[in-house]
Design an enzyme around this catalytic site. Sequence first.
Site: not given
Ligand SMILES: Nc1nc(=O)c2c([nH]1)NC[C@@H]1CN(c3ccc(C(=O)N[C@@H](CCC(=O)O)C(=O)O)cc3)CN21
Ligand SMILES: CC(C)C(=O)C(=O)O
Ligand SMILES: [Mg+2]
Length: 276
Positions: A49-50, A187
């Site tokens: 769903d990303s 995750e």
């Molecule tokens: N392009 C994309 N890649 C992904 O892996 C992903 C998506 N979209 N959309 C759905 C979810 C959302 N995800 C995410 C989105 C943002 C962060 C993020 O910005 N994390 C920061 C903060 C971590 C913290 O403060 O603990 C980072 O710096 O990684 C992490 C996972 C993983 N998934």
């Molecule tokens: C990052 C994976 C595990 C996911 O749930 C997604 O792409 O939506």
């Molecule tokens: Mg997902």
Amino acid sequence: MSVQATIRRITAPEIRARKGGEPIVTLTAYHAHTASVADDLVELLLVGDSLGMVMHGLETTVPVTLEMMILQGQAVVRGSKRALVVVDMPFGSYEASPAEAFKSCTRVLKETGAGAVKLEGGVRMAETIRFLTDRGVPVMAHIGLTPQSVLTLGGFKAQGRDEKDWEPILADARAVDEAGAFSIVVEGVAEPLGKKITEITKAPTIGIGASAACDGQILVMEDMLGLTERVPKFVKKYGSLRDHIRGAIEGYASEVRARSFPAPEHTYAMKKIAAE
Ligand SMILES: Nc1nc(=O)c2c([nH]1)NC[C@@H]1CN(c3ccc(C(=O)N[C@@H](CCC(=O)O)C(=O)O)cc3)CN21
Ligand SMILES: CC(C)C(=O)C(=O)O
Ligand SMILES: [Mg+2]
């Protein structure tokens, strides 16, 4: 020829049997073209769903609909032959009750031809995972950082970085494992917690921002290809598609401006008129 011979796809039970074995290589795919490129290089393609964030520019996965997931699930199944295709259940389509989840999940399996579904949640979704697996729906669980809970969590934050926060996440892992999930996406958790979850579960863990000790790994394909503009910390870029695409578009633009494209080989000549 046996009836089995027509089934060439990797199955959910085959993924389940990979616990503790060779690492399970998985990626997301949203389209026929990306699915067909990756199909024989990975074991499992997740229609995540990303796609709402990556393809549609949404801020979160919260607005993604069942119709969007079904449309892209159909594309990925058409584009692939061998990989197990798993479709993410979108926010709001499965949480209210096991019966509602069964209705949404069977719609996805029937309309896409995918081999399994994935849903977010641990202890709170265990009853539903049991209900679904008992009724023929293979379920991949997803614990740790669960993006569909972004509004209650207050952001996409890594989980379990303080040992006092481990117990509820370990309880989630045990619950989905005992409920019959054929694999578990872990995750955005502290690395030692990802390893610990892998040690205590019977189902293989698929890590994303978790640990190299997980039974497999997943990344968003567009992230690892270097096509996405902003990526989470856990992403390693194995390509730089944005630069590659920009280079190609610059080449095209300059040739159009110079009138050197189309060249004669890209144009249609007149048919030769037979001599009289
Ligand atoms: N392009 C994309 N890649 C992904 O892996 C992903 C998506 N979209 N959309 C759905 C979810 C959302 N995800 C995410 C989105 C943002 C962060 C993020 O910005 N994390 C920061 C903060 C971590 C913290 O403060 O603990 C980072 O710096 O990684 C992490 C996972 C993983 N998934
Ligand atoms: C990052 C994976 C595990 C996911 O749930 C997604 O792409 O939506
Ligand atoms: Mg997902």
